[in-house]
Design an enzyme around this catalytic site. Structure first.
Site, PDB file in Angstrom:
ATOM      1  N   ASP A 139      38.912  43.865  36.960  1.00 42.37           N
ATOM      2  CA  ASP A 139      38.000  42.733  37.075  1.00 42.37           C
ATOM      3  C   ASP A 139      36.914  42.818  36.000  1.00 42.37           C
ATOM      4  O   ASP A 139      36.780  43.833  35.309  1.00 42.37           O
ATOM      5  CB  ASP A 139      37.364  42.793  38.483  1.00 42.37           C
ATOM      6  CG  ASP A 139      36.863  41.452  38.980  1.00 42.37           C
ATOM      7  OD1 ASP A 139      36.765  40.520  38.179  1.00 42.37           O
ATOM      8  OD2 ASP A 139      36.559  41.368  40.187  1.00 42.37           O
TER       9      ASP A 139
ATOM     10  N   CYS B 250      40.374  33.986  46.160  1.00 41.94           N
ATOM     11  CA  CYS B 250      39.322  34.744  46.837  1.00 41.94           C
ATOM     12  C   CYS B 250      38.097  33.889  47.166  1.00 41.94           C
ATOM     13  O   CYS B 250      37.861  32.855  46.536  1.00 41.94           O
ATOM     14  CB  CYS B 250      38.908  35.917  45.946  1.00 41.94           C
ATOM     15  SG  CYS B 250      38.197  37.272  46.886  1.00 41.94           S
TER      16      CYS B 250
HETATM   17  O1  LIG Z   1      32.915  36.672  45.085  1.00 39.65           O
HETATM   18  C1  LIG Z   1      31.900  37.365  45.092  1.00 39.65           C
HETATM   19  O2  LIG Z   1      30.784  36.840  45.085  1.00 39.65           O
HETATM   20  C2  LIG Z   1      32.003  38.854  45.122  1.00 39.65           C
HETATM   21  C3  LIG Z   1      30.863  39.595  45.411  1.00 39.65           C
HETATM   22  C4  LIG Z   1      30.932  40.976  45.439  1.00 39.65           C
HETATM   23  C5  LIG Z   1      32.129  41.628  45.185  1.00 39.65           C
HETATM   24  C6  LIG Z   1      33.255  40.887  44.893  1.00 39.65           C
HETATM   25  C7  LIG Z   1      33.204  39.511  44.848  1.00 39.65           C
HETATM   26  N1  LIG Z   1      34.324  38.754  44.546  1.00 39.65           N
HETATM   27  C8  LIG Z   1      35.562  39.284  44.181  1.00 39.65           C
HETATM   28  C9  LIG Z   1      36.484  38.194  43.749  1.00 39.65           C
HETATM   29  O3  LIG Z   1      36.324  37.060  44.076  1.00 39.65           O
HETATM   30  C10 LIG Z   1      37.633  38.474  42.896  1.00 39.65           C
HETATM   31  O4  LIG Z   1      38.200  39.683  43.219  1.00 39.65           O
HETATM   32  C11 LIG Z   1      37.326  38.378  41.432  1.00 39.65           C
HETATM   33  O5  LIG Z   1      36.171  39.101  41.138  1.00 39.65           O
HETATM   34  C12 LIG Z   1      37.288  36.960  40.958  1.00 39.65           C
HETATM   35  O6  LIG Z   1      36.191  36.644  40.178  1.00 39.65           O
HETATM   36  P1  LIG Z   1      36.017  35.270  39.391  1.00 39.65           P
HETATM   37  O7  LIG Z   1      37.312  34.517  39.449  1.00 39.65           O
HETATM   38  O8  LIG Z   1      35.659  35.659  37.991  1.00 39.65           O
HETATM   39  O9  LIG Z   1      34.932  34.556  40.086  1.00 39.65           O
END
Ligand SMILES: O=C(O)c1ccccc1NCC(=O)[C@H](O)[C@H](O)COP(=O)(O)O
Length: 200
Positions: free
Chosen positions: A126, A9
């Site tokens: 999450d 992502c």
């Molecule tokens: O990536 C962001 O900044 C974000 C902002 C607002 C809503 C969702 C967002 N990201 C979602 C994701 O990247 C993934 O679904 C997941 O939360 C991964 O998180 P991590 O690997 O802990 O950074």
């Protein structure tokens, strides 16, 4: 070799996308929510056009008006919507469209989450602060994993993804921070390592 579904992502560049495609990701995400990773619709479209049809392209939203989500989906051409807000079933129903996958992202709480409860096709469990890289206690004996097509996310990285999948029985995994060299900047090496570790 595991058939774990792997989503990467927060992609922002052509190199990010090409690395994910070459390394065998199943889905790639573009963030339309306010974030260090936000891309506009034109950028997401340009990036999504590099992605072969067998890989799912996902638009990520948090608490945005329905009209804005519809517009960004249409302008970008991505195929799945990932919602991190507190939208109700009517909102999911309003976004339902042929060929579109609906993903409900929710923070893991003590209450077991059920796939499809709001009309979604995929469930994403999450951390409370999505995209922060902070893990949550998926290894707790009190955690009741959903059944079916659900993704585990929150603080995953190449060093913990395999164990996380094994412990929780997740159908798939999702990562952003754990494949970055600094906030918002993806690392080719970490993307490759994550996908290899997830599948082995
Ligand atoms: O990536 C962001 O900044 C974000 C902002 C607002 C809503 C969702 C967002 N990201 C979602 C994701 O990247 C993934 O679904 C997941 O939360 C991964 O998180 P991590 O690997 O802990 O950074």
């Amino acid at each position: 070799m595991s058939d774990l579904f792997v989503k990467i992502c927060g992609l922002r560049t052509a190199q990010d996308v090409d690395t994910c495609v070459e390394a065998g990701a199943d889905a790639v995400g573009f963030v339309f929510a306010t974030s260090a990773r936000t891309v506009d619709a034109a950028t997401a479209r340009r990036l999504a056009e590099r992605v072969p049809a067998h890989i799912l392209t996902v638009g990520v939203f948090r608490g945005q008006p329905l009209d804005e989500v519809r517009r960004l989906m249409e302008e970008s051409g991505v195929r799945a919507v990932q919602l991190h807000g507190d939208e109700g079933p009517e909102y999911y129903e309003a976004l339902r469209a042929p060929g579109r996958t609906l993903i409900r992202a929710t923070a893991a709480t003590g209450i077991p989450a059920r796939l499809g409860a709001l009309g979604e096709d995929l469930l994403l469990l999450d951390a409370p602060d999505p995209g922060s890289g902070k893990p949550w206690n998926w290894a707790s004996p009190g955690f009741a994993a959903p059944t079916g097509r659900w993704l585990l996310a929150g603080g995953l990285h190449p060093g913990n993804v395999r164990r996380a999948a094994d412990v929780t029985g997740a159908w798939g995994v999702d990562v952003s921070s754990g494949v970055e060299s600094e906030r918002g900047v993806k690392s080719t090496e970490l993307i490759r390592s994550f996908i290899t570790a997830a599948r082995n």
